[in-house]
Design an enzyme around this catalytic site. Structure first.
Site, PDB file in Angstrom:
ATOM      1  N   CYS A 116      -7.238   7.394   5.306  1.00 30.92           N
ATOM      2  CA  CYS A 116      -7.215   8.825   4.958  1.00 30.92           C
ATOM      3  C   CYS A 116      -8.611   9.433   4.806  1.00 30.92           C
ATOM      4  CB  CYS A 116      -6.414   9.043   3.680  1.00 30.92           C
ATOM      5  SG  CYS A 116      -6.769   7.830   2.390  1.00 30.92           S
ATOM      6  N   HIS A 161      -8.239  14.425  -1.105  1.00 34.79           N
ATOM      7  CA  HIS A 161      -9.559  13.811  -1.274  1.00 34.79           C
ATOM      8  C   HIS A 161     -10.654  14.850  -1.001  1.00 34.79           C
ATOM      9  CE1 HIS A 161      -7.460  10.105  -1.357  1.00 34.79           C
ATOM     10  NE2 HIS A 161      -7.696   9.657  -0.137  1.00 34.79           N
TER      11      HIS A 161
HETATM   12  N1  LIG Z   1      -1.358   7.179   0.059  1.00 35.43           N
HETATM   13  C1  LIG Z   1      -2.263   7.532   0.965  1.00 35.43           C
HETATM   14  O1  LIG Z   1      -2.998   8.545   0.815  1.00 35.43           O
HETATM   15  C2  LIG Z   1      -2.426   6.738   2.223  1.00 35.43           C
HETATM   16  C3  LIG Z   1      -3.233   7.256   3.221  1.00 35.43           C
HETATM   17  C4  LIG Z   1      -3.431   6.530   4.382  1.00 35.43           C
HETATM   18  C5  LIG Z   1      -2.820   5.303   4.519  1.00 35.43           C
HETATM   19  N2  LIG Z   1      -2.027   4.803   3.525  1.00 35.43           N
HETATM   20  C6  LIG Z   1      -1.392   3.504   3.746  1.00 35.43           C
HETATM   21  O2  LIG Z   1       0.004   3.707   3.929  1.00 35.43           O
HETATM   22  C7  LIG Z   1       0.742   2.606   3.421  1.00 35.43           C
HETATM   23  C8  LIG Z   1       1.791   3.106   2.419  1.00 35.43           C
HETATM   24  O3  LIG Z   1       1.137   3.847   1.418  1.00 35.43           O
HETATM   25  P1  LIG Z   1       1.926   4.674   0.298  1.00 35.43           P
HETATM   26  O4  LIG Z   1       0.854   5.343  -0.463  1.00 35.43           O
HETATM   27  O5  LIG Z   1       3.030   5.481   0.871  1.00 35.43           O
HETATM   28  O6  LIG Z   1       2.551   3.453  -0.586  1.00 35.43           O
HETATM   29  P2  LIG Z   1       3.806   3.442  -1.564  1.00 35.43           P
HETATM   30  O7  LIG Z   1       4.011   4.762  -2.207  1.00 35.43           O
HETATM   31  O8  LIG Z   1       3.602   2.266  -2.439  1.00 35.43           O
HETATM   32  O9  LIG Z   1       5.081   3.164  -0.590  1.00 35.43           O
HETATM   33  C9  LIG Z   1       5.287   1.918   0.073  1.00 35.43           C
HETATM   34  C10 LIG Z   1       6.517   1.979   0.967  1.00 35.43           C
HETATM   35  O10 LIG Z   1       6.632   0.766   1.699  1.00 35.43           O
HETATM   36  C11 LIG Z   1       7.910   0.163   1.455  1.00 35.43           C
HETATM   37  N3  LIG Z   1       7.759  -1.296   1.506  1.00 35.43           N
HETATM   38  C12 LIG Z   1       6.953  -2.060   0.744  1.00 35.43           C
HETATM   39  N4  LIG Z   1       7.093  -3.364   1.106  1.00 35.43           N
HETATM   40  C13 LIG Z   1       7.985  -3.398   2.113  1.00 35.43           C
HETATM   41  C14 LIG Z   1       8.544  -4.447   2.908  1.00 35.43           C
HETATM   42  N5  LIG Z   1       8.175  -5.716   2.739  1.00 35.43           N
HETATM   43  N6  LIG Z   1       9.441  -4.117   3.862  1.00 35.43           N
HETATM   44  C15 LIG Z   1       9.797  -2.842   4.050  1.00 35.43           C
HETATM   45  N7  LIG Z   1       9.318  -1.796   3.335  1.00 35.43           N
HETATM   46  C16 LIG Z   1       8.428  -2.091   2.370  1.00 35.43           C
HETATM   47  C17 LIG Z   1       8.311   0.687   0.092  1.00 35.43           C
HETATM   48  O11 LIG Z   1       9.717   0.562  -0.040  1.00 35.43           O
HETATM   49  P3  LIG Z   1      10.465   0.440  -1.470  1.00 35.43           P
HETATM   50  O12 LIG Z   1      10.765   1.871  -1.918  1.00 35.43           O
HETATM   51  O13 LIG Z   1      11.723  -0.268  -1.103  1.00 35.43           O
HETATM   52  O14 LIG Z   1       9.581  -0.308  -2.384  1.00 35.43           O
HETATM   53  C18 LIG Z   1       7.837   2.133   0.222  1.00 35.43           C
HETATM   54  O15 LIG Z   1       8.735   2.861   1.033  1.00 35.43           O
HETATM   55  C19 LIG Z   1      -0.304   1.652   2.823  1.00 35.43           C
HETATM   56  O16 LIG Z   1      -0.625   0.674   3.790  1.00 35.43           O
HETATM   57  C20 LIG Z   1      -1.486   2.550   2.568  1.00 35.43           C
HETATM   58  O17 LIG Z   1      -2.713   1.842   2.579  1.00 35.43           O
HETATM   59  C21 LIG Z   1      -1.795   5.508   2.397  1.00 35.43           C
END
Ligand SMILES: NC(=O)c1ccc[n+]([C@@H]2O[C@H](COP(=O)([O-])OP(=O)(O)OC[C@H]3O[C@@H](n4cnc5c(N)ncnc54)[C@H](OP(=O)(O)O)[C@@H]3O)[C@@H](O)[C@H]2O)c1
Length: 358
Positions: free
Chosen positions: A129, A253
């Site tokens: 991001c 950010h």
């Molecule tokens: N937040 C940001 O600003 C941002 C920006 C760029 C990239 N990212 C990247 O995007 C990814 C997700 O970020 P997020 O912020 O959305 O995280 P988050 O809020 O923690 O959400 C994680 C998601 O992944 C699912 N999940 C976790 N383990 C899994 C598995 N083994 N199999 C299938 N689904 C699974 C979770 O499902 P459950 O509901 O079932 O737990 C939930 O839907 C990360 O890799 C992060 O580094 C995030």
């Protein structure tokens, strides 16, 4: 018109719920949508364009019959499931860091290097991001005046660490204001030994520490910027260094970006004009009227905002700039869906014979 069977992996996360919304408001023609997560969220019902869809636990078979996957379930889930999806004929746009530095995987910001999409072997990576918003603002300057070096300090929102980190931050703020002890179990980074409160604090650590005292987030900003702008993650003709700081802001950010251009005749007015003419970035730069980008105003918007553009008084060809974007939209969900729109427009939603097989 061709329509696509789409799956969103990680649909219940901070990014995933926004992917569902961005997809509903995109030009991607969706024939069917699967919402996938872990067993924890299986059975939950989510809305897509008025349709109620039940979230399913992800298995390799979940991708049978799927044409396009938008993934945001963390690096481990992407590494486990995306090669399975590609094997089954699905093109995947991955929002995690799992494949970003793989030379076989294009790392694409549609405003900057859309030409890389045609080189995909089934997986396209979405950058980090903090990198996305910086390159959206810098790329038009780079194309017109050349870039020699970039020094960035980030002011990154709590939501960048996921929904649970955002919830922890809100609880800390509430506890602090009620005179209670704040507790911390996630930030600065879930996998590390110690945790500190973010509320009423600043944490100069995003992700784990790596070589020479840099964090993984800082390392990502350096090498992803080079891969996106120069198609070479180790390019030496553009120098980049970064300091990444988590700040007590829920969403969006901010970045203080200092950069040096090659064409020393460029003025601050030239830089402002170049940015205001570019796609995906809005100039908010009027100090006389106190107009500049702010996280509260950027939240919920797809574009990146740039302002406070001013020349370094002592070094010709060097400038300071302030850049803000919604980390969950342009930094994640929207950039992913925007890549998907381009893949559809260019008829690239097909897996080649020499598909990604690691
Ligand atoms: N937040 C940001 O600003 C941002 C920006 C760029 C990239 N990212 C990247 O995007 C990814 C997700 O970020 P997020 O912020 O959305 O995280 P988050 O809020 O923690 O959400 C994680 C998601 O992944 C699912 N999940 C976790 N383990 C899994 C598995 N083994 N199999 C299938 N689904 C699974 C979770 O499902 P459950 O509901 O079932 O737990 C939930 O839907 C990360 O890799 C992060 O580094 C995030």
């Amino acid at each position: 018109m061709k329509e696509y069977n789409v799956a969103i992996l990680g649909a219940t996360g901070a990014v995933g719920i926004r992917m569902v919304d961005q997809l509903a408001n995109s030009t991607v023609p969706v024939k069917s949508l699967k919402l996938l997560a872990s067993a924890h969220s299986a059975g939950k019902v989510m809305d897509f364009n008025g349709e109620k869809i039940t979230v399913e636990e992800t298995t390799p078979e979940s991708f049978d019959g799927v044409d396009l996957v938008l993934a945001s379930a963390g690096g481990a889930a992407s590494k486990k499931f995306l090669p399975e999806a590609v094997k089954r004929g699905a093109v995947c746009v991955d929002n995690t860091s799992a494949f970003r530095m793989d030379p076989e995987v294009p790392l694409v910001v549609p405003e900057v290097n859309p030409e890389q999409l045609k080189n995909h072997k089934g997986i396209i990576a979405n950058p980090n991001c903090s990198t996305i918003q910086m390159v959206v603002a810098l790329a038009p300057v780079f194309k017109k005046y050349g870039l020699k070096q970039v020094i960035v300090s980030t002011y990154q929102a709590a939501s960048g660490a996921g929904q649970s980190a955002l919830n922890e931050f809100y609880q800390q703020a509430k506890d602090y204001l009620e005179g209670k002890q704040m507790s911390a179990d996630i930030l600065p980074t879930a996998g590390d030994k110690k945790h500190y409160p973010l509320a009423f604090n600043l944490l100069p650590q995003i992700d784990v520490f790596e070589d020479e005292g840099y964090t993984h987030e800082e390392w990502k900003m350096i090498h992803e910027t080079k891969k996106i702008m120069l198609n070479d993650m180790d390019a030496t003709d553009l120098k980049v260094t970064a300091t990444c700081v988590r700040v007590p802001v829920p969403i969006s950010h901010g970045e203080s970006v200092y950069f040096e251009v090659e064409d020393k005749s460029a003025t601050a007015e030239d830089i402002k004009k170049t940015i205001s003419d570019a796609a995906g970035v809005t100039l908010q730069d009027d100090p006389d009227h106190q107009v500049y980008p702010q996280p509260l105003n950027a939240e919920g918007k797809r574009e990146t905002f740039a302002g406070r553009i001013r020349p370094d008084q002592e070094n010709k060809g060097c400038f300071n700039m302030w850049v803000v974007a919604d980390n969950l939209l342009k930094g994640a969900a929207w950039n992913t869906v925007e890549n998907a729109e381009r893949l559809v427009d260019e008829d690239l939603v097909k897996v080649p014979k020499n598909y990604y097989q690691k």
